[in-house]
Design an enzyme around this catalytic site. Structure first.
Site, PDB file in Angstrom:
ATOM      1  N   TYR A   1       0.853  -1.180   0.000  1.00 44.23           N
ATOM      2  CA  TYR A   1       0.000   0.000   0.000  1.00 44.23           C
ATOM      3  C   TYR A   1       0.892   1.234   0.000  1.00 44.23           C
ATOM      4  O   TYR A   1       1.910   1.264   0.705  1.00 44.23           O
ATOM      5  CB  TYR A   1      -0.886   0.027   1.262  1.00 44.23           C
ATOM      6  CG  TYR A   1      -1.625   1.340   1.427  1.00 44.23           C
ATOM      7  CD1 TYR A   1      -2.903   1.507   0.902  1.00 44.23           C
ATOM      8  CD2 TYR A   1      -1.036   2.420   2.093  1.00 44.23           C
ATOM      9  CE1 TYR A   1      -3.572   2.711   1.036  1.00 44.23           C
ATOM     10  CE2 TYR A   1      -1.701   3.628   2.227  1.00 44.23           C
ATOM     11  CZ  TYR A   1      -2.968   3.768   1.694  1.00 44.23           C
ATOM     12  OH  TYR A   1      -3.626   4.962   1.821  1.00 44.23           O
TER      13      TYR A   1
ATOM     14  N   GLU B   1      -3.268   7.720  -3.981  1.00 45.93           N
ATOM     15  CA  GLU B   1      -3.303   6.469  -3.225  1.00 45.93           C
ATOM     16  C   GLU B   1      -3.183   5.308  -4.198  1.00 45.93           C
ATOM     17  O   GLU B   1      -4.003   5.178  -5.110  1.00 45.93           O
ATOM     18  CB  GLU B   1      -4.606   6.360  -2.426  1.00 45.93           C
ATOM     19  CG  GLU B   1      -4.621   5.155  -1.506  1.00 45.93           C
ATOM     20  CD  GLU B   1      -5.934   5.032  -0.745  1.00 45.93           C
ATOM     21  OE1 GLU B   1      -7.007   4.987  -1.376  1.00 45.93           O
ATOM     22  OE2 GLU B   1      -5.874   4.960   0.497  1.00 45.93           O
TER      23      GLU B   1
END
Ligand code: GDP
Ligand code: MN
Length: 396
Positions: free
Chosen positions: A118, A206
């Site tokens: 992530y 993101e």
């Protein structure tokens, strides 16, 4: 302003970030053509078909599927295009899918197992620095990771004046447990990602997941990009990427009328001048037992035309059971606003929810008289609390 995954990936790629390559398609036939082209360009045999909507969690909702041949590409694209995709991040009705991204399959087998990470870049308002948040726990909901295993989330703070320094990019790669080729790939990935974030005046990038492929390439498989709306004037090319179909239609219309409007879930419509007063008015509505249906700042010039435009916007929301108009006449004169309300009300003719008007400031007394003598179903108030009590009365 939010971008679609495919737009975000194109932006990333233009700054040298390696991405899972793909082609966007509006129909099942276009998807097949895109798949053929991708096979020529990348050698991939399998493709992932990904719904392009402004919401995450598409995988869980059935909006991301693997196709192992062209027939499957056609079937899956046909199913996804036109569907109402419901994900943990959409409303219960879901979001209509207008297009899909046909992407190369990058989870191919090889020497190593593919790994998901992530990574996001955003502003830390507390420290006034940019920050890279990253984790070995990619591919899953980062909120869950933050709740259950917060020690698996790392942050790297970047001084905007210095930019991302070499040792910081290396620390990211090190903390993700990488070595060799993957380590070098990750430092390049992080630097390019940070540059893309700064140069595009973004407020959020993101990437979940960032993938380490079986042959140690590091690439963006997903992208969520939010651009700073206040900086769009210097990015005409990015501003052109806006997809109004993804936005709340009433908010889009209000924006075009120059009204500062945010749709909310409640039952009391608000028309207020000034953002601070609008916030206070929403508090007051809650205290009176209602729920604000919207935030609406009509701005400094609350004349009849603007009041009418604001009425029309508020009344588009069927949940509205009452409207509270709360105007402070500092620059505008209250009697002119009151006349505006009366004119707008008369022009529209079919307002069937009670209206409470609280006008305070210059000529407030004349304004109250105008409203009280108008013969219209409009309740006037001069005190804030009085207005709240009247809202409570009409709701009960
Ligand atoms: P999101 O669910 O909206 O966050 O969409 P993502 O783009 O993150 O995709 C969801 C999931 O699909 C990823 O976490 C991957 O596990 C899977 N996925 C994405 N690309 C591929 C691919 O090329 N091959 C395979 N097998 N799975 C993929
Ligand atoms: Mn994702």
């Amino acid at each position: 302003m939010n971008l679609h995954e495919y737009q975000g990936k194109e932006l990333l790629s233009s700054f040298g970030v390696r991405i899972q390559r793909g082609i966007v398609a509006q129909t099942a036939d276009e998807a097949v053509a895109a798949a053929k082209k991708l096979t020529e360009d990348t050698g991939t045999g399998w493709h992932v078909i990904k719904a392009q909507v402004h919401a995450g969690g598409r995988g869980k909702g059935g909006g991301v599927k693997l196709a192992k041949n062209l027939d499957e590409v056609k079937d899956i694209a046909g199913q996804i295009i036109g569907m109402n995709l419901v994900t943990p991040q959409t409303s219960a009705e879901g979001k209509k899918v207008h297009q899909v991204l046909v992407a190369e399959d990058v989870y191919y087998p090889g020497d190593n197992k593919p790994e998901e990470y992530y990574m996001s870049v955003l502003l830390n308002r507390g420290t006034g620095k940019n920050m890279i948040m990253y984790s070995t726990e990619g591919g899953m909901d980062i909120e869950t990771v933050a709740e259950e295993t917060p020690h698996l989330i790392f942050t790297e703070e970047i001084d905007p004046a210095l930019g991302l320094l070499g040792f910081q990019a290396r620390r990211v790669a090190f903390n993700l447990g990488l070595s060799g080729t993957a380590f070098k790939e990750m430092t390049k990935f992080v630097s390019a990602l940070y540059t893309a974030y700064v140069k595009s005046d973004a407020s959020l990038f993101e990437i979940n997941p960032v993938l380490k492929t079986s042959d140690d390439k590091i690439m963006a498989v997903d992208s969520k990009v939010t651009l700073d709306g206040n900086a769009l004037f210097r990015h005409k090319d990015l501003a052109a990427l806006r997809d109004k179909r993804e936005e709340n239609p009433i908010e889009v219309e209000a924006g075009e009328l120059g009204l500062n409007y945010v749709d909310l879930d409640g039952n009391v419509g608000c028309m207020v001048n000034g953002a601070g007063l609008a916030m206070a008015t929403m508090d007051l509505i809650k205290q009176a037992g209602g729920e604000p249906a919207n935030f609406l700042d009509v701005g400094g010039t609350a004349d009849a035309a603007r009041v009418e435009a604001a009425f029309k916007i508020i009344l588009k929301d069927p949940a509205v059971k009452a409207i509270l108009i709360n105007i402070f006449g500092g620059i505008v004169r209250c009697d002119r606003v009151a006349q505006g309300v009366i004119d707008a009300y008369t022009n529209m003719g079919n307002i069937n929810v009670p209206i409470i008007v609280r006008l305070q400031g210059t000529n407030a007394d004349i304004a109250k008289e105008l409203i009280d003598n108008s013969g219209l179903d409009v309740l006037s108030a001069t005190e804030f609390q009085e207005a709240a009590d009247k809202v409570q009365n009409v709701l009960s």
